[in-house]
Design a protein around this motif. Structure first.
Motif, PDB file in Angstrom:
ATOM      1  N   ILE A  85       0.847  -1.199   0.000  1.00  0.00           N
ATOM      2  CA  ILE A  85       0.000   0.000   0.000  1.00  0.00           C
ATOM      3  C   ILE A  85       0.882   1.248   0.000  1.00  0.00           C
ATOM      4  N   GLN A 124      -4.105  -5.492  11.609  1.00  0.00           N
ATOM      5  CA  GLN A 124      -4.177  -4.103  11.132  1.00  0.00           C
ATOM      6  C   GLN A 124      -2.927  -3.329  11.558  1.00  0.00           C
ATOM      7  N   THR A 167      -0.265  -1.255   9.201  1.00  0.00           N
ATOM      8  CA  THR A 167       0.200   0.133   9.351  1.00  0.00           C
ATOM      9  C   THR A 167       1.726   0.193   9.470  1.00  0.00           C
ATOM     10  N   ILE A 227       3.073   0.008   6.038  1.00  0.00           N
ATOM     11  CA  ILE A 227       2.949   1.293   5.324  1.00  0.00           C
ATOM     12  C   ILE A 227       4.080   2.232   5.769  1.00  0.00           C
ATOM     13  N   GLN A 253     -15.296   2.602   4.662  1.00  0.00           N
ATOM     14  CA  GLN A 253     -13.887   2.688   5.072  1.00  0.00           C
ATOM     15  C   GLN A 253     -13.058   3.300   3.945  1.00  0.00           C
ATOM     16  N   GLN A 254     -13.338   2.873   2.714  1.00  0.00           N
ATOM     17  CA  GLN A 254     -12.551   3.390   1.607  1.00  0.00           C
ATOM     18  C   GLN A 254     -12.959   4.817   1.230  1.00  0.00           C
ATOM     19  N   ASN A 268      -7.184   6.034   1.626  1.00  0.00           N
ATOM     20  CA  ASN A 268      -6.142   5.568   0.719  1.00  0.00           C
ATOM     21  C   ASN A 268      -5.710   6.614  -0.284  1.00  0.00           C
ATOM     22  N   MET A 299      -2.969   7.339   1.882  1.00  0.00           N
ATOM     23  CA  MET A 299      -1.959   6.284   2.039  1.00  0.00           C
ATOM     24  C   MET A 299      -1.210   5.990   0.733  1.00  0.00           C
ATOM     25  N   ASN A 338      -0.178   6.870  12.005  1.00  0.00           N
ATOM     26  CA  ASN A 338      -1.071   5.742  11.724  1.00  0.00           C
ATOM     27  C   ASN A 338      -0.780   4.563  12.656  1.00  0.00           C
ATOM     28  N   PHE A 386      -8.939   7.860  11.752  1.00  0.00           N
ATOM     29  CA  PHE A 386      -9.179   6.648  10.965  1.00  0.00           C
ATOM     30  C   PHE A 386      -8.548   5.443  11.652  1.00  0.00           C
ATOM     31  N   GLY A 410     -10.549   2.138  10.376  1.00  0.00           N
ATOM     32  CA  GLY A 410      -9.506   1.234   9.874  1.00  0.00           C
ATOM     33  C   GLY A 410      -9.664  -0.149  10.468  1.00  0.00           C
ATOM     34  N   TRP A 448     -12.507  -4.185   9.681  1.00  0.00           N
ATOM     35  CA  TRP A 448     -12.165  -5.619   9.625  1.00  0.00           C
ATOM     36  C   TRP A 448     -12.738  -6.377  10.812  1.00  0.00           C
ATOM     37  N   ASN A 476     -13.949  -4.842   0.082  1.00  0.00           N
ATOM     38  CA  ASN A 476     -12.930  -3.871   0.471  1.00  0.00           C
ATOM     39  C   ASN A 476     -11.927  -3.683  -0.668  1.00  0.00           C
TER      40      ASN A 476
HETATM   41  C1  BGC Z   1      -7.521  -0.352   5.065  1.00  0.00           C
HETATM   42  C2  BGC Z   1      -6.496  -0.017   4.035  1.00  0.00           C
HETATM   43  C3  BGC Z   1      -5.744   1.202   4.480  1.00  0.00           C
HETATM   44  C4  BGC Z   1      -5.134   0.986   5.839  1.00  0.00           C
HETATM   45  C5  BGC Z   1      -4.471   2.228   6.353  1.00  0.00           C
HETATM   46  C6  BGC Z   1      -6.830  -0.577   6.371  1.00  0.00           C
HETATM   47  O1  BGC Z   1      -7.768  -0.888   7.338  1.00  0.00           O
HETATM   48  O2  BGC Z   1      -8.236  -1.506   4.690  1.00  0.00           O
HETATM   49  O3  BGC Z   1      -7.132   0.171   2.808  1.00  0.00           O
HETATM   50  O4  BGC Z   1      -4.726   1.523   3.575  1.00  0.00           O
HETATM   51  O5  BGC Z   1      -6.133   0.593   6.743  1.00  0.00           O
HETATM   52  O6  BGC Z   1      -3.874   2.018   7.578  1.00  0.00           O
END
Ligand code: BGC
Length: 501
Positions: free
Chosen positions: A41, A174, A178, A181, A292-293, A298, A301, A329, A396, A401, A405, A428
């Motif tokens: 991501i 999750q 992060t 990322i 969420q999206q 994103n 991100m 994040n 978020f 975020g 899930w 998602n």
């Molecule tokens: C989302 C991702 C997002 C990420 C950011 C996730 O819960 O599904 O699409 O990039 O969180 O931390």
């Protein structure tokens, strides 16, 4: 995530279980799957902001970027450039259906191994790409890896965790996303100054966690649920003893066998998902993915460096800002882990909606007022934008975020749990794809209005959470129908029809 069915061993904290070193090692290895997802991501935004990369694959974008002062918002608008980012999610969407089958037929462990093989080939193709087709092919294979990994890893984590730690371990996935990322943005920062092949190093970096996953997965066990599901009952029991670290696992073992038998009786879980009594978790599970999206996360991100350059930061400053938002994040996800079972899910969803909405609105106003199409942003305004982006990401990270899930994983009844969850994952991926493919064109067409667009969605999702998402904190996962749906002002109507079906 999907895999035939998930037979969680009930919620009973009464089952004897220790948090064994072996389980800890399994969790760490499996969670590397989340890290690779996060890395993918985070890496694309940095790479697509690197000049060497653009010159090689997207010369037209590079030319436009050089004339950036002519149009702040449109310099990166290119369908192929967006396809580079988005192809991964489309591939992941398709792959999650195959992964659902391999998860139940072959097991969680081989599915993770398949994921790491896809990752390795994908990394090789993308980082060694000689032309755009190799590059996109590489991203597609990485997407297969994400599809297989995202299906098997959270399922594996949930099944192997002692019941009382399941919620926290779910969010560990999750957290690893992060961290992935964040690592990607640090890698982007350093590789951007290595010419002309820094982008190859950045894309190749995903090979390290992919190797860890491949070799690490040789050390881990298959989950007891998956073994029992495939009639390897003795092995299932032995594994249960090993991971729980106690001899007396009879009670949990029996509950798993029963859960598996019960779930086997539902011959067509997808059909069952279409029945009215499945409506509440299905509608909530799918809409949460859309929402969420459409928080716009994103857009930040994937394209943080690109976005920060757009609002007037230099190359390096933009990459550094992405490192800052990435750190925020990670830290805020930890806050989420701490709060989720204390304040509950609803409070976090609603509080964060207000926080994210305020940030998006103010960012939109600053950009509309001060940036304009050809202007630049003053230092102070640019700083304020970065701070607001951070506060937005914070909101978020402790709410939409992880909860996007967590909620679907705890609201479907056992007989449709993996299928419902598989649909949520694909949904998602679909909306992630939509945002990845459309964002830069939307930015070009809507200019600062894009922030008002996402704000409008946040209002809708806040209202949805207020009226339609019930609290599931502390509710036993298999008691949700009686204690939640049947008591909810709206969803109870679907429960009443149950006997008619
Ligand atoms: C989302 C991702 C997002 C990420 C950011 C996730 O819960 O599904 O699409 O990039 O969180 O931390």
């Amino acid at each position: 995530m999907a895999g035939g069915f998930v037979a969680f061993s009930g919620d009973s904290p009464a089952f004897q279980a220790k948090m064994t070193v072996y389980v800890f090692i399994c969790v760490v290895i499996a969670a590397v799957g989340g890290l690779i997802f996060g890395y993918d991501i985070g890496i694309s935004g940095g790479v697509t902001a690197m000049d060497d990369f653009l010159i090689k694959f997207f010369p037209a974008v590079y030319e436009r970027k050089k004339q950036a002062h002519e149009d702040n918002y449109c310099k990166y608008d290119n369908q192929f450039l967006q396809l580079f980012t988005s192809s991964l999610y489309l591939a992941a969407l398709v792959a999650s259906f195959f992964a659902s089958a391999t998860c139940s037929k072959l097991g969680r462990k081989p599915t993770m191994q398949l994921a790491s093989i896809f990752f390795l080939i994908g990394v090789g193709l993308a980082s060694g790409a000689a032309n755009m087709y190799m590059l996109i092919m590489g991203r597609i294979l990485l997407g297969f890896g994400v599809g297989f990994g995202n299906q098997a890893v959270p399922l594996f984590l949930s099944e192997i965790a002692p019941a009382r730690l399941r919620g926290g371990l779910n969010i560990v996935f999750q957290l690893m996303v992060t961290i992935g990322i964040l690592i990607a943005s640090v890698v982007n920062y350093f590789t951007s100054s290595i010419h002309p092949y820094g982008w190859r190093l950045a894309l190749g970096g995903a090979g390290i966690p992919a190797l860890i996953l491949l070799f690490g997965s040789l050390l881990i066990c298959e989950t007891p649920t998956s073994l029992i599901e495939r009639n390897k009952t003795e092995e299932g029991k032995a594994t249960l003893k090993k991971i729980r670290g106690v001899e007396d696992v009879d009670e949990e073992y029996q509950s798993l066998v029963q859960a598996c038998e019960f779930a086997r009786q539902v011959k067509d879980p997808y059909r069952r998902l279409m029945k009215p009594e499945s409506r509440p978790p299905l509608v909530i599970g799918l809409l949460l993915q859309l929402f969420q999206q459409f928080t716009g996360i994103n857009a930040i991100m994937f394209y943080a460096p690109v976005l920060f350059q757009t609002v007037g930061f230099g190359n390096n400053a933009a990459l550094l800002s992405a490192v800052i938002t990435g750190s925020v994040n990670v830290l805020s996800t930890l806050v989420g882990i701490f709060l989720v079972d204390r304040t509950g899910r609803r409070f976090l969803l609603l509080q964060a909606a207000v926080q994210m909405l305020s940030c998006q609105l103010v960012i939109g106003i600053i950009l509309a007022k001060d940036l304009g199409v050809k202007g630049t942003l003053g230092k102070t305004e640019a700083m304020i934008v970065v701070i607001l982006v951070c506060v937005y990401v914070m909101g978020f990270a402790w709410s939409w975020g992880p909860l996007g899930w967590l909620i679907p994983s705890e609201t479907f009844p056992l007989e449709t749990r993996t299928e419902g969850y598989a649909l949520a994952v694909s949904c998602n991926m679909f909306f992630t794809f939509v945002i990845a493919q459309a964002f830069l064109s939307m930015l070009c067409a809507m200019k600062s209005g894009i922030f008002f667009f996402f704000s409008a969605w946040i209002v809708v999702m806040g209202l949805f959470a207020l009226f339609f998402v019930p609290e599931t904190k502390g509710v036993s996962i298999d008691d949700i129908k009686d204690s939640v749906w049947k008591r909810h002002w709206y969803w109870k109507r679907f429960m009443r029809q149950e006997h008619d079906v």
